[in-house]
Write a protein that holds these residues in place. Sequence first.
Motif, PDB file in Angstrom:
ATOM      1  N   TRP A 365       0.846  -1.202   0.000  1.00  0.00           N
ATOM      2  CA  TRP A 365       0.000   0.000   0.000  1.00  0.00           C
ATOM      3  C   TRP A 365       0.875   1.243   0.000  1.00  0.00           C
ATOM      4  O   TRP A 365       2.048   1.207   0.365  1.00  0.00           O
ATOM      5  CB  TRP A 365      -0.946   0.013   1.197  1.00  0.00           C
ATOM      6  CG  TRP A 365      -0.263  -0.133   2.523  1.00  0.00           C
ATOM      7  CD1 TRP A 365       0.199   0.872   3.309  1.00  0.00           C
ATOM      8  CD2 TRP A 365       0.041  -1.352   3.194  1.00  0.00           C
ATOM      9  NE1 TRP A 365       0.767   0.369   4.445  1.00  0.00           N
ATOM     10  CE2 TRP A 365       0.692  -0.997   4.406  1.00  0.00           C
ATOM     11  CE3 TRP A 365      -0.175  -2.709   2.900  1.00  0.00           C
ATOM     12  CZ2 TRP A 365       1.132  -1.964   5.303  1.00  0.00           C
ATOM     13  CZ3 TRP A 365       0.265  -3.648   3.807  1.00  0.00           C
ATOM     14  CH2 TRP A 365       0.899  -3.272   5.003  1.00  0.00           C
ATOM     15  N   HIS A 366       0.255   2.331  -0.424  1.00  0.00           N
ATOM     16  CA  HIS A 366       0.977   3.597  -0.519  1.00  0.00           C
ATOM     17  C   HIS A 366       1.149   4.228   0.857  1.00  0.00           C
ATOM     18  O   HIS A 366       0.365   3.957   1.753  1.00  0.00           O
ATOM     19  CB  HIS A 366       0.237   4.562  -1.447  1.00  0.00           C
ATOM     20  CG  HIS A 366       0.397   4.206  -2.887  1.00  0.00           C
ATOM     21  ND1 HIS A 366       1.145   4.943  -3.766  1.00  0.00           N
ATOM     22  CD2 HIS A 366      -0.094   3.158  -3.598  1.00  0.00           C
ATOM     23  CE1 HIS A 366       1.119   4.376  -4.957  1.00  0.00           C
ATOM     24  NE2 HIS A 366       0.364   3.289  -4.887  1.00  0.00           N
ATOM     25  N   ALA A 367       2.156   5.070   0.943  1.00  0.00           N
ATOM     26  CA  ALA A 367       2.448   5.712   2.225  1.00  0.00           C
ATOM     27  C   ALA A 367       1.345   6.676   2.653  1.00  0.00           C
ATOM     28  O   ALA A 367       1.241   7.044   3.821  1.00  0.00           O
ATOM     29  CB  ALA A 367       3.783   6.448   2.138  1.00  0.00           C
ATOM     30  N   CYS A 368       0.491   7.097   1.690  1.00  0.00           N
ATOM     31  CA  CYS A 368      -0.570   8.057   2.044  1.00  0.00           C
ATOM     32  C   CYS A 368      -1.865   7.341   2.417  1.00  0.00           C
ATOM     33  O   CYS A 368      -2.840   7.976   2.796  1.00  0.00           O
ATOM     34  CB  CYS A 368      -0.811   9.018   0.882  1.00  0.00           C
ATOM     35  SG  CYS A 368      -1.367   8.174  -0.599  1.00  0.00           S
ATOM     36  N   SER A 369      -1.908   5.993   2.288  1.00  0.00           N
ATOM     37  CA  SER A 369      -3.180   5.287   2.446  1.00  0.00           C
ATOM     38  C   SER A 369      -3.637   5.081   3.883  1.00  0.00           C
ATOM     39  O   SER A 369      -4.834   5.191   4.163  1.00  0.00           O
ATOM     40  CB  SER A 369      -3.118   3.932   1.732  1.00  0.00           C
ATOM     41  OG  SER A 369      -3.076   4.145   0.336  1.00  0.00           O
ATOM     42  N   PRO A 370      -2.744   4.745   4.811  1.00  0.00           N
ATOM     43  CA  PRO A 370      -3.258   4.463   6.156  1.00  0.00           C
ATOM     44  C   PRO A 370      -3.743   5.733   6.863  1.00  0.00           C
ATOM     45  O   PRO A 370      -3.137   6.790   6.719  1.00  0.00           O
ATOM     46  CB  PRO A 370      -2.041   3.876   6.897  1.00  0.00           C
ATOM     47  CG  PRO A 370      -1.023   3.595   5.844  1.00  0.00           C
ATOM     48  CD  PRO A 370      -1.278   4.546   4.743  1.00  0.00           C
TER      49      PRO A 370
END
Lengths: 375, 299
Positions: A365-370
Amino acid sequence: MKGDAIICFDGVTKRYGKVLAVDNVSLEVREGEFFALLGPSGCGKTTLLRMLAGFEVPSEGRILIDGQDVTAVPPNRRPVNMVFQNYAVFPHMSVADNVGYGLKVDGVGAAERAARVAEALALVKLDNFGDRRPDQLSGGQRQRVALARALVKRPRVLLLDEPLSALDAKLREAMRTELCQLQAKVGITFVMVTHDQDEALALADRCAVMQRGLLQQVASPSDLYEFPASRFVADFIGSVNLLEGRLVVDEPDHAEIAVAGIAEPLFLDHGVTGAAGTSLWVALRPEKIELHKYDPASPAPPHPGDAPPGRNVVAGTIRHVAYLGSESLYEVELGDGQRLKALRSNLTRWDQEDFALGEAVWLAWHACSPAVLLT
Amino acid sequence: MKEQPARSAPLLFTLLAVPPLAWLLLLFAAPLAVIWGYSFGENRTLIDIAITGSWANYARALKPLYLAILLKSLLFAGITTAICFIVGLPVALSIAFAGPRARLALLVAIMLPFWTNLLIRTYALMAILRTEGQINSLAGALWGTVAVPLGAGPFEPLPLINNNFAVLVGLVYVHLPFMVLPLYAALDRLDRSLIEASLDLGAGHLATLWRVVVPLALPGIVSGIIITFIPALGAYLAPDLLGGTNSQMIANIIERQFRSANDWPFGAALSFLLMYLTFIALAVQALAQRRSAAREAQG
């Protein structure tokens, strides 16, 4: 003026004996918006709506409509009208008499009444239904009668109690679109109560999420979904993977959170307010997790976009596949036994078999997703 | 679905149905048939009645003397029903809208009189209403302390008993539960959201009562009226014990024919005249019900 507060709950509390149904709720609804009160059953949303209509009196606090304190004003003198969950169409009156009822008791003359009833029936696409009796109508038509009956009074605010819950799935979807169009057309503020998050997200400009009488969050549907304020909201709106973790690195431009069962700390592309060591939760939506083939020959994980190599990626085994038509939901078991849900759109007609039950995969997952949650 | 047991075990069903049927035939239908026969007969000797098929008893029953009493009975029953409705509707409304515990207590209070003998209750009313009764002594005491010092004359006891007023008090007292219970049942079934919708649309409480509650409770109101009117029409104890010489109702006349006058054929004719009236009232109700059922079934 559009955008100004039209309804204001000011510290409203409602008790039934010892039961606290609504707990110190302060809330503003803006003129012209479609507002949803959302929450599980028993969360106090219906009580809040009924206090707005005047059927219940707050134990504490005030309710203002257009800046006027209506806390003690009886329902028949409030500038709001309600569409009841069971529609409450008068069974002993024709459709036209139902719609004209509110005008009749207000003393509106017969000629004007007939004109406004016809106009309201046209608005809900029930022209020529005026002479019918309610028992000759379908559920959807009865709801339209209830809508016309409330709108004909030209209320400042229209209240809708679970407006779509009694309709079947297809009709519900059609009625959603129609309610939106209707609201745009009449320009009246709508306040809706629903337990159905899809309904709230699809219809409302803004939603208030309630739990056990408490207001949890008031935000636009996308903010509720992408920036939930608490674990309850994250879990209630949509599907979510909730991971408990500990803050290990906190810089202004990035943060790292250690989560049990995932080797490397999760990498986030924004800072988190909190001291290192703070325990917190990470909400990761299933559709934001990518599935990649696990190749034993070259175990190097795929690069997860904007995170450093080896971060935001974890290996697992597919334990369950739910084929939902437009997409498939995969339950992936990690090394320590915990499961993460990942959602994948079925973009083509033949790759649904690509990820099979029991197959080893990478989750990334992308670093901006959580989304980081402190409560 | 409900007929299932009867269909699967017809013999058992028949066996179970025989005793009550026999009971009804023997102790209800047969005596009624005998009395109906008497109404077309005449006295031969003191104890022997010949059924001659003559209409003479009915002709006599319709003479002005008896017709006047029948009309008066109808009037009394009508007034009783009207008062019971006016008093009973608010009572039924408050029971229907009370909390669950208060509702149970109120319903028991309404039914409590049924558990006491009617004769004893009527005697108790006599005790309260008579010249030296509780109401008159209370009124006398009040008069003595308030009016006499102001120069009024001595207290004249209020004429509360042995007149039409006392009969009406007794009839309303006895028949009020018959009105309240069906009204309550109808109001209890009423969908509360319809009342809320009416209030929400701007109607006050009275308008809501008149335009929503009463029309929807109409079947209950009709049964309340009939269930009150019929026994009030045939009331015997209230006029007998509370009424004066000219407060006689039809039941008192009938009783006199069977006992002191020993004219059973004439008494039977009067009884059946009352019964025919009752049948007409029931037929009217059935007709009204069928019409509303037909209207509901239109959809």
